[in-house]
Every structure is written in C-alpha cells, then in structure tokens.
Design a protein around this motif. Structure first.
Motif, mmCIF file in Angstrom:
data_model
loop_
_atom_site.group_PDB
_atom_site.id
_atom_site.type_symbol
_atom_site.label_atom_id
_atom_site.label_comp_id
_atom_site.label_asym_id
_atom_site.label_seq_id
_atom_site.Cartn_x
_atom_site.Cartn_y
_atom_site.Cartn_z
ATOM 1 N N ASP A 177 0.909 -1.350 0.182
ATOM 2 C CA ASP A 177 -0.053 0.090 0.079
ATOM 3 C C ASP A 177 0.883 1.301 0.221
ATOM 4 O O ASP A 177 0.404 2.398 -0.665
ATOM 5 C CB ASP A 177 -1.008 -0.047 1.248
ATOM 6 N N PHE A 178 2.046 1.159 0.804
ATOM 7 C CA PHE A 178 2.790 2.491 0.987
ATOM 8 C C PHE A 178 3.279 2.643 -0.474
ATOM 9 O O PHE A 178 3.454 3.714 -0.868
ATOM 10 C CB PHE A 178 3.927 2.134 1.955
ATOM 11 N N THR A 179 3.640 1.600 -1.199
ATOM 12 C CA THR A 179 4.450 1.739 -2.487
ATOM 13 C C THR A 179 3.354 2.070 -3.512
ATOM 14 O O THR A 179 3.848 3.168 -4.501
ATOM 15 C CB THR A 179 4.985 0.172 -3.091
ATOM 16 N N ALA A 180 2.428 1.634 -3.615
ATOM 17 C CA ALA A 180 1.261 2.260 -4.433
ATOM 18 C C ALA A 180 0.709 3.430 -4.319
ATOM 19 O O ALA A 180 0.690 4.431 -5.102
ATOM 20 C CB ALA A 180 -0.067 1.415 -4.248
ATOM 21 N N ARG A 181 0.819 4.111 -2.916
ATOM 22 C CA ARG A 181 0.560 5.255 -2.784
ATOM 23 C C ARG A 181 1.539 6.515 -3.115
ATOM 24 O O ARG A 181 1.613 7.404 -3.603
ATOM 25 C CB ARG A 181 0.174 5.721 -1.278
ATOM 26 N N ALA A 182 2.871 6.007 -2.663
ATOM 27 C CA ALA A 182 4.134 6.732 -3.220
ATOM 28 C C ALA A 182 4.112 6.723 -4.967
ATOM 29 O O ALA A 182 4.408 8.002 -5.363
ATOM 30 C CB ALA A 182 5.348 6.259 -2.572
ATOM 31 N N ALA A 183 3.740 5.834 -5.607
ATOM 32 C CA ALA A 183 3.819 5.816 -6.992
ATOM 33 C C ALA A 183 2.824 6.856 -7.360
ATOM 34 O O ALA A 183 2.915 7.656 -8.381
ATOM 35 C CB ALA A 183 3.329 4.283 -7.617
ATOM 36 N N ALA A 184 1.677 6.966 -6.864
ATOM 37 C CA ALA A 184 0.437 7.733 -7.257
ATOM 38 C C ALA A 184 1.014 9.339 -6.991
ATOM 39 O O ALA A 184 0.791 10.259 -7.745
ATOM 40 C CB ALA A 184 -0.743 7.540 -6.530
ATOM 41 N N LEU A 185 1.722 9.434 -5.820
ATOM 42 C CA LEU A 185 1.995 10.848 -5.420
ATOM 43 C C LEU A 185 3.247 11.332 -6.317
ATOM 44 O O LEU A 185 3.339 12.393 -6.843
ATOM 45 C CB LEU A 185 2.666 10.870 -4.196
ATOM 46 N N HIS A 186 4.019 10.258 -6.566
ATOM 47 C CA HIS A 186 5.202 10.505 -7.680
ATOM 48 C C HIS A 186 4.639 11.185 -8.980
ATOM 49 O O HIS A 186 5.257 12.082 -9.563
ATOM 50 C CB HIS A 186 5.903 9.308 -7.903
ATOM 51 N N THR A 187 3.547 10.479 -9.531
ATOM 52 C CA THR A 187 2.919 10.805 -10.727
ATOM 53 C C THR A 187 2.527 12.357 -10.501
ATOM 54 O O THR A 187 2.486 13.282 -11.636
ATOM 55 C CB THR A 187 1.644 9.925 -10.847
ATOM 56 N N GLU A 188 1.768 12.714 -9.540
ATOM 57 C CA GLU A 188 1.307 13.948 -9.135
ATOM 58 C C GLU A 188 2.446 14.994 -9.273
ATOM 59 O O GLU A 188 2.397 16.198 -9.658
ATOM 60 C CB GLU A 188 0.545 14.297 -7.866
ATOM 61 N N LEU A 189 3.633 14.663 -8.804
ATOM 62 C CA LEU A 189 4.656 15.417 -8.488
ATOM 63 C C LEU A 189 5.397 15.535 -9.756
ATOM 64 O O LEU A 189 5.814 16.810 -10.336
ATOM 65 C CB LEU A 189 5.814 15.164 -7.633
#
Length: 315
Positions: A177-189
């Motif tokens: 879950d942490f990895t998935a959320r970080a990936a989504a945040l990375h896309t936003e950044l």
C-alpha cells in the motif's frame, strides 16, 4: 547563530526529562489503534508521511503550523514522542534540536531525507556571504548544504519513493500500500514539475529576487538565478552593502517583483522594492503551512502563479 545553538542545547537538556516521560525505549511504537506512529520534523515531511502512510499510520509534526521551523525547540513531551515513535522522519542539518533528539533517542528508527537525494550547496547566489561571515556560520550549521530540497518536485518525488520503502520496512504488512501511494504521489509530482517547466520556459526575466535564500533547488531545476536578500534562515539582518548589491542587481535585470515569504517579516523586501520601484509578492518556501485548506500542491501552484506574473512569463 545564537538561537540555533540554543535550540540544540535545549534539546539535549530536555532528553533527560523526556526519558522519564517516554521511557525512551521505543517499545510503545504502535498507536493505541494499531497504527504505525510516525513523528515528522516539519510540514513537507508530514505531508509525505500522511500521503504515503494513509490510514495505516498516525502522523504527528514537531513544528506547529505557522511556526518558523529552523530554530524549533522541543519540549519534554515532544522528545518523548521521538523516543516512542516507530519512525522519525527528519532532514539532518535543518533543525538542530530535532537532530539532537533523533541522535540520542531514535537513531535506529529515523529516516533522514537528506541522505536519499543529492543535496545542493548552501550558497546559491553570487553575493551570499560577501559582506560578512553570517553565511559561513549558516553553512557550518547545515553541513554546507541547502535544506530546502522539497521545493524541487523531482527530488521530492524521490524522497517519497524512499520513504515508502522505509515505511514498508517498519510495517511489512502494509508495504504494498505504501508503494502504491508513493507511486501515485510521484505521478502528481511529475505533473507539477511539467507545469513549472512549461510555465517558466519563456520569461522576460530570470532573476529571482527573494527576501530569503530558500529557493536554490527551484531556481536550479528551472534555470532561474536566485538573488537572496537575507540568508538561509531568513532571520539575518542584511548589511547596507548587501542591500545595495541586491538593489543594483534588481535594477540591472529590470526586476518588477521582490518576493518575500509567509513566515518572515516583509520589511526588507519592501525596502528593496521601494528602492528600485518594484512591487512585492509572496513566494512561500513551504517550511510551515499557514493557509487553512491548503497543502503542498496548492501552495506550489500559488508560487508558480506568482513567479509567472513577477518574471513576465508568457502563458
């Protein structure tokens, strides 16, 4: 800098008191509701921890909203939070009191954002430190690097990725879950970075005159030149010689806007603006969130709007 040294000394003095209040062994690392307890040093690290951790973490912040974070002092309760946290997220060299608490109470349970990306040197404008030794003292306090790395969305995304890995080590059951959320945040950044790159490509001016030398990373990423009136903390009183140099630089490049930040008095920026016939505008270094309902992305986009207007960028 006296206040900075006082902060570190105060933190060390509080550690003994905190050991009584917090037991200092990290055994109470899980919150009462079973969530992973994460203590963050200041807002940009709180934002990452909350976005990546989601409902699996309980995040607290050592720097109160609207507080200047450079010289934050920790009370015994806060040092106790550090001692009992499962993970402490900080940036070494930015807050001496936090560094002291981490070193003594949570060294093996700390994530240091400064270790996972390339940090830039402290002095990023041509006049820094020319008039007196104040900036040399700052470089010593910060280990010679500029701490404001979160103002570069690309580096900030890398910190998010590494933080997700560290959270996964602390709580393997939620690692995916942490990895998935970080990936989504990375896309936003990545999207934010694209917005900045596009908006700042063609500007009439590329000299960024600021009251606080906090925008090294942003300037470097988008090929701007930072001219800071005061130093890295925004607390130093600039010498008359430095004010004269900055004013001359602003005139030379036709600066129409002098930027000041939210947590520091605008008086110095206003002085330069009057001297050169410019206006002032806010450029928020995001060290401490001040606006209700705002977050990292909304403030960064407000900064971009202020930059495109002040630098005369075509849209």
């Amino acid at each position: 800098m006296p206040r900075r040294h006082a902060s570190a000394a105060a933190a060390v003095a509080l550690l003994t008191l905190a050991s009584v209040a917090a037991c200092g062994d990290g055994n109470n690392a899980a919150a009462d509701d079973g969530k992973l307890t994460v203590v963050t040093a200041f807002y940009p690290l709180q934002f990452l921890s909350e976005r990546i951790g989601g409902d699996a973490v309980a995040v607290s912040n050592l720097t109160k909203p609207g507080t200047e974070p450079h010289d934050v002092e920790l009370n015994p309760r806060q040092v106790g939070e550090v001692a009992n946290a499962k993970l402490v997220v900080h940036l070494h060299g930015f807050q001496p009191a936090v560094d002291a608490a981490v070193e003594q109470e949570a060294k093996d349970r700390a994530f240091d954002a400064a270790t996972v990306v390339e940090m830039l040197p402290m002095s990023a404008d041509k006049h820094a430190g020319e008039e007196d030794g104040a900036h040399a003292g700052e470089e010593e306090a910060h280990g010679g690097t500029d701490p404001h790395v979160w103002l570069d969305p690309v580096r900030y995304a890398t910190i998010a990725d590494r933080l997700a890995e560290r959270l996964g080590q602390a709580d393997p059951a939620h690692a995916a879950d942490f990895t998935a959320r970080a990936a989504a945040l990375h896309t936003e950044l990545d999207q934010l970075n694209a917005e900045y790159a596009k908006a700042l490509t063609t500007c009439q001016r590329r000299e960024l005159v600021t009251s606080h030398t906090a925008f090294n990373y942003l300037a470097s990423r988008y090929q701007l030149t930072q001219v800071g009136i005061t130093g890295i903390t925004g607390e130093d009183e600039p010498s008359p010689q430095r004010l004269a140099r900055v004013a001359a630089e602003a005139r030379e490049h036709g600066a129409t806007t002098i930027y000041f930040e939210t947590l520091v008095s605008p008086k110095v920026a206003e002085t330069i603006a009057r001297e050169v016939g410019a206006q002032t505008a806010v450029l928020d270094p995001l060290e401490g969130l001040t606006g209700t309902g705002s977050d990292y992305f909304s403030v960064m986009r407000a900064n971009l709007a202020a930059l495109t207007t002040g630098l005369g960028c075509s849209t």
